[in-house]
Structure formats: structure tokens, C-alpha cells
Write an enzyme that holds these catalytic residues in place. Structure first.
Site, PDB file in Angstrom:
ATOM      1  N   LYS A  20      -5.123   7.530  -7.164  1.00  0.00           N
ATOM      2  CA  LYS A  20      -4.722   6.331  -7.913  1.00  0.00           C
ATOM      3  C   LYS A  20      -5.892   5.349  -8.037  1.00  0.00           C
ATOM      4  CE  LYS A  20      -1.396   5.047  -5.155  1.00  0.00           C
ATOM      5  NZ  LYS A  20      -1.559   6.026  -4.073  1.00  0.00           N
ATOM      6  N   ARG A  92       5.616  -0.547  -3.556  1.00  0.00           N
ATOM      7  CA  ARG A  92       5.678   0.558  -2.607  1.00  0.00           C
ATOM      8  C   ARG A  92       7.044   0.664  -1.948  1.00  0.00           C
ATOM      9  NH1 ARG A  92      -0.107   0.962  -1.437  1.00  0.00           N
ATOM     10  NH2 ARG A  92      -0.637   2.495   0.120  1.00  0.00           N
ATOM     11  N   ARG A 131     -13.065  10.771   2.673  1.00  0.00           N
ATOM     12  CA  ARG A 131     -13.302   9.693   1.715  1.00  0.00           C
ATOM     13  C   ARG A 131     -14.222   8.598   2.272  1.00  0.00           C
ATOM     14  NH1 ARG A 131      -8.092   6.814  -0.890  1.00  0.00           N
ATOM     15  NH2 ARG A 131      -7.821   5.887   1.157  1.00  0.00           N
ATOM     16  N   ARG A 164     -12.706   4.402   5.784  1.00  0.00           N
ATOM     17  CA  ARG A 164     -11.624   3.476   6.110  1.00  0.00           C
ATOM     18  C   ARG A 164     -11.018   3.825   7.457  1.00  0.00           C
ATOM     19  NH1 ARG A 164      -7.755   2.866   0.927  1.00  0.00           N
ATOM     20  NH2 ARG A 164      -6.233   2.944   2.614  1.00  0.00           N
ATOM     21  N   ARG A 175       0.762   7.559   7.216  1.00  0.00           N
ATOM     22  CA  ARG A 175       0.825   6.988   5.858  1.00  0.00           C
ATOM     23  C   ARG A 175       1.615   7.897   4.924  1.00  0.00           C
ATOM     24  NH1 ARG A 175      -5.190   6.369   4.588  1.00  0.00           N
ATOM     25  NH2 ARG A 175      -4.556   5.502   2.585  1.00  0.00           N
TER      26      ARG A 175
HETATM   27  P1  AMP Z   1      -3.943   1.570   0.064  1.00  0.00           P
HETATM   28  O1  AMP Z   1      -5.370   1.178  -0.064  1.00  0.00           O
HETATM   29  O2  AMP Z   1      -3.171   1.360  -1.208  1.00  0.00           O
HETATM   30  O3  AMP Z   1      -3.768   2.951   0.638  1.00  0.00           O
HETATM   31  O4  AMP Z   1      -3.281   0.559   1.134  1.00  0.00           O
HETATM   32  C1  AMP Z   1      -3.730   0.506   2.463  1.00  0.00           C
HETATM   33  C2  AMP Z   1      -2.652  -0.105   3.354  1.00  0.00           C
HETATM   34  O5  AMP Z   1      -2.360  -1.438   2.927  1.00  0.00           O
HETATM   35  C3  AMP Z   1      -1.328   0.619   3.336  1.00  0.00           C
HETATM   36  O6  AMP Z   1      -1.300   1.725   4.226  1.00  0.00           O
HETATM   37  C4  AMP Z   1      -0.362  -0.499   3.754  1.00  0.00           C
HETATM   38  O7  AMP Z   1      -0.420  -0.748   5.152  1.00  0.00           O
HETATM   39  C5  AMP Z   1      -0.960  -1.714   3.057  1.00  0.00           C
HETATM   40  N1  AMP Z   1      -0.386  -1.883   1.701  1.00  0.00           N
HETATM   41  C6  AMP Z   1      -1.011  -1.709   0.504  1.00  0.00           C
HETATM   42  N2  AMP Z   1      -0.182  -1.950  -0.517  1.00  0.00           N
HETATM   43  C7  AMP Z   1       1.006  -2.287   0.029  1.00  0.00           C
HETATM   44  C8  AMP Z   1       2.278  -2.629  -0.507  1.00  0.00           C
HETATM   45  N3  AMP Z   1       2.495  -2.678  -1.840  1.00  0.00           N
HETATM   46  N4  AMP Z   1       3.286  -2.905   0.366  1.00  0.00           N
HETATM   47  C9  AMP Z   1       3.096  -2.864   1.698  1.00  0.00           C
HETATM   48  N5  AMP Z   1       1.929  -2.534   2.278  1.00  0.00           N
HETATM   49  C10 AMP Z   1       0.885  -2.255   1.454  1.00  0.00           C
END
Ligand code: AMP
Length: 224
Positions: A20, A92, A131, A164, A175
Site C-alpha cells: 500500500k 483500519r 523492508r 522499522r 500485526r
Molecule cells: P503502518 O505503517 O500503516 O503499518 O502502521 C504502523 C502502526 O501504526 C500500526 O501497526 C498501528 O499500530 C498504527 N496505526 C497505523 N494506522 C492506524 C490506524 N488507522 N488505526 C490504528 N492504528 C494505526
């Protein structure tokens, strides 16, 4: 006829590692759409030590979700800024999707489509654990599939790339479990709303981009 195309407003849906963020960055460049990534905004807040960052950090480290109220408040401010946008990592949960619908209705900015990008489980794990990301811009690379010209250095701005902390195998599994439980129900949510489209996230980055542009009807890369 010269009727102006309506602005593109997209939600990117799909498990972590589906691509994404990578595709969002490509579309941002090609179509001039602003990528709004909740993960990037949260990581910036964590790095800056803001109140939101301090609250969000433990959830992010464990592979869980940051509470809906914090995310919704943060995103309402973002949505008001642009007419066209691409939401990456939001919504989410069903509560977030409802809040998004309400905010877009209030702002008079209906969604164009929710794009589901998916890939198989073993592929997702392979992608996530290899990554490397530029913490400043969110641009990501991969040891195997998309390596930078110089190891651990961003091709674009020469900045350092980091892995990360939530891309370790244990947190990746958590996750993915969180995705299955909290986010996968959104596929049905957007299918019922008639706005779901699907793109296979397997394959080369450029091929996924072509499929994506075809699916959203923007093949020629005209500005949004
Ligand atoms: P991502 O970079 O999108 O994988 O997000 C990394 C982390 O940020 C996720 O594993 C969640 O802990 C938090 N996070 C990101 N977007 C959301 C969301 N829309 N709702 C809740 N937690 C989020």
C-alpha cells in the site's frame, strides 16, 4: 468534451506488506494525489515525542492498533486539507470507516473507491521482514525486491534507511493477526457500500501500479 475529472479520493485497504505504502508513493508522484499515511504520521509523532506519539508508541510496538478516538481526531484535521487524497492505513476498523464516511459527508468529498491490495501470507512476511525505510519521507526499499543503489542509503535524498522496529518476525505476526481481526471486516463493509475494487499485490512494483491505474480509470496518469 472537456468535462473536468472529479478529484480522486481513495482508500488503500489490505494487510501490512501488501505494498500500500509503496504504491501510494508512486500514485502521489504520478497523479499529484496526496498520500495520507496514518503510520507515517504516527511515526513522526513518536520521533518528535509529541503527546500523540507518546500515547501511540506502546500500541505500535506491540503490533496492535492505536485507539480509534486518537486516530479519528488526527485524521479529521488531515481530510479537511485537500480535495483529492489517498488514504494509506486508514481506516483500519469499522468504527474508523464510519467516522470517515461521516467526515467525508460533512466535507462534501465522496470517496471514489476503496482499493483492496492483497498478497499471500508467506509473501507478506517475506516482504515485511526485508523492508528498509527512510524515516524522514516514508519511502521504502527491500533487500531482495527493490534494493537501494547503496545499502541502507535512500537513492532520492541520500538519507539513512532504517528497519522499522515493528518489522521483526514476532511483531509482524501480531500485526497480521490484528489485520485479520480488526481490518479485514472492512472488505465486506466497502463491498456492501459498492466502492470496493481489488488489485493483486503480487508481482513487480511497476506491474501492480499498471493494474492499479487501470482499475481506478487513471491509466494515462492525468493529474487528479
Ligand atoms: P503502518 O505503517 O500503516 O503499518 O502502521 C504502523 C502502526 O501504526 C500500526 O501497526 C498501528 O499500530 C498504527 N496505526 C497505523 N494506522 C492506524 C490506524 N488507522 N488505526 C490504528 N492504528 C494505526
Amino acid at each position: 468534451m472537456n468535462a473536468a475529472k472529479p478529484p480522486l479520493r481513495l482508500v488503500f485497504l489490505g494487510p501490512p506488506g501488501a505494498g500500500k505504502g509503496t504504491q501510494a508513493k508512486v500514485l502521489e508522484e504520478r497523479l499529484g494525489l496526496r498520500q495520507i499515511s496514518t503510520g507515517d504520521i504516527l511515526r513522526r509523532n513518536v520521533a518528535e515525542g509529541s503527546e500523540l506519539g507518546r500515547k501511540a508508541k506502546p500500541y505500535m510496538e506491540s503490533g496492535g492498533l492505536v485507539p480509534d478516538d486518537l486516530i479519528i481526531e488526527m485524521m479529521e484535521a488531515e481530510l479537511a486539507k485537500d480535495d483529492a487524497f489517498l488514504l494509506d492505513g486508514f481506516p483500519r476498523t469499522v468504527a474508523q470507516a464510519r467516522a470517515l464516511d461521516a467526515a467525508l459527508l460533512r466535507l462534501g468529498k465522496p470517496l471514489t473507491a476503496a482499493v483492496l491490495i492483497d498478497a499471500s501470507r508467506p509473501e507478506l512476511v517475506r516482504r515485511l521482514t526485508g523492508r528498509w525505510t527512510n524515516p524522514r519521507t516514508g519511502r521504502s526499499y527491500h533487500d531482495e525486491f527493490n534494493p537501494p543503489k547503496t545499502a541502507k542509503i535512500d537513492d532520492e535524498d541520500g538519507g539513512p534507511l532504517v528497519q522499522r522496529p515493528d518489522d521483526t518476525p514476532a511483531v509482524v505476526n501480531e500485526r497480521l493477526a490484528t489485520y485479520d481481526e480488526k481490518t479485514a471486516p472492512l472488505i465486506e463493509y466497502y463491498r456492501k457500500a459498492g466502492s470496493l475494487v481489488r488489485v493483486d499485490g503480487l508481482g513487480k512494483i511497476a506491474d501492480v501500479t499498471s493494474a492499479l491505474l487501470r482499475t481506478i480509470g487513471a491509466e494515462k496518469g492525468a493529474p487528479a
